[in-house]
Design an enzyme around this catalytic site. Structure first.
Site, PDB file in Angstrom:
ATOM      1  CG  ASP A 102       2.578   5.222   5.913  1.00 39.44           C
ATOM      2  OD1 ASP A 102       2.122   6.102   6.671  1.00 39.44           O
ATOM      3  OD2 ASP A 102       1.873   4.443   5.247  1.00 39.44           O
TER       4      ASP A 102
HETATM    5  N1  URA Z   1      -1.047   6.448   1.990  1.00 37.96           N
HETATM    6  C1  URA Z   1      -0.413   5.506   2.709  1.00 37.96           C
HETATM    7  O1  URA Z   1      -0.942   4.458   3.001  1.00 37.96           O
HETATM    8  N2  URA Z   1       0.853   5.755   3.098  1.00 37.96           N
HETATM    9  C2  URA Z   1       1.506   6.892   2.783  1.00 37.96           C
HETATM   10  O2  URA Z   1       2.668   7.071   3.149  1.00 37.96           O
HETATM   11  C3  URA Z   1       0.832   7.861   2.020  1.00 37.96           C
HETATM   12  C4  URA Z   1      -0.452   7.619   1.645  1.00 37.96           C
END
Ligand code: URA
Length: 232
Positions: A102
């Site tokens: 993310d």
């Molecule tokens: N899980 C998440 O919620 N975000 C990420 O970036 C990676 C795994």
């Protein structure tokens, strides 16, 4: 034929800047003659290229470990938001991140142009471990840990595979998962009555984030690391 600096980057001798430095430092020879310019064209199959006396074995694939900072997206599409590829000073166009983190997640991201390896690492049946450092808004309880270890239900209808939990303290855990569902860790923590306040990926399969890589830094993988990934 291929540009000399591009060939050296592809073969793991560093970023474009770093290989230019090697050439300017008179460390690179082509057919035993000193290379004078970064952009000279070489024959990747028939030319004998050496860096500091070591024969270069050309590989068409490149592999980089990036310590992703917050604020950049793991997408390859051009748009107003900075992408992870904007952080890399490499001449190769077809690179992409293996899996997504993310925008507000930091840590280990593999960047490559090796589609077969990416497919292998992401295929659910391969169950490649991903370890995350997860900071929580609320304390985690033994009930939540049991739920995570047994396979937690997220959003009421999506069952996760069993995870491993290492408790550092009641608001900080290391969580190992084998899948890559959308916002998976954040949704798992919501199912534990908490929110993620900071998320960082520490490792993927056999490779851990290099502690010498500062946030937003990257480096090519070593030959040994590439082999470890291929055997993951
Ligand atoms: N899980 C998440 O919620 N975000 C990420 O970036 C990676 C795994």
């Amino acid at each position: 034929m291929i540009r000399l600096d591009k060939l050296l980057c592809h073969s793991g001798y560093g970023t474009r800047k770093e290989v230019k430095k090697l050439i300017r430092s008179k460390l690179v020879t082509v057919n035993h003659i000193l290379a004078k310019s970064d952009d000279m064209k070489v024959d990747e199959v028939n030319d004998w290229i050496e860096v500091d006396g070591e024969r270069v074995i050309y590989s068409e694939f490149v592999y980089y470990m990036l310590n992703k900072p917050q604020g950049v997206i793991s997408s390859t599409e051009e748009g107003p938001t900075k992408t992870v590829l904007d952080l890399l000073d490499i001449p190769y166009q077809n690179c992409f991140p293996v899996g997504r983190l993310d925008k507000d997640t930091e840590g280990f991201l593999l960047i490559t142009n090796d589609g077969a390896l990416a497919h292998q690492l992401l295929a659910p049946r391969h169950h490649v471990d991903k370890v995350y450092e997860v900071h929580l808004s609320n304390p985690i309880s033994s009930k939540h840990i049991k739920m995570l270890e047994e396979g937690i239900m997220i959003d009421g209808n999506e069952l996760c595979k069993p995870a491993k939990v290492q408790v550092i303290n009641d608001r900080l855990i290391h969580l190992t998962i084998t899948e890559g569902k959308f916002h998976q860790v954040k949704r798992m923590m919501i199912a534990c009555d908490s929110e993620v306040t900071f998320l960082k990926r520490l490792s993927m399969g056999p490779l851990s984030l290099d502690p010498n890589l500062k946030t937003a830094d990257y480096r090519p993988l070593t030959e040994e690391e590439i082999q470890l990934l291929k055997n993951a």
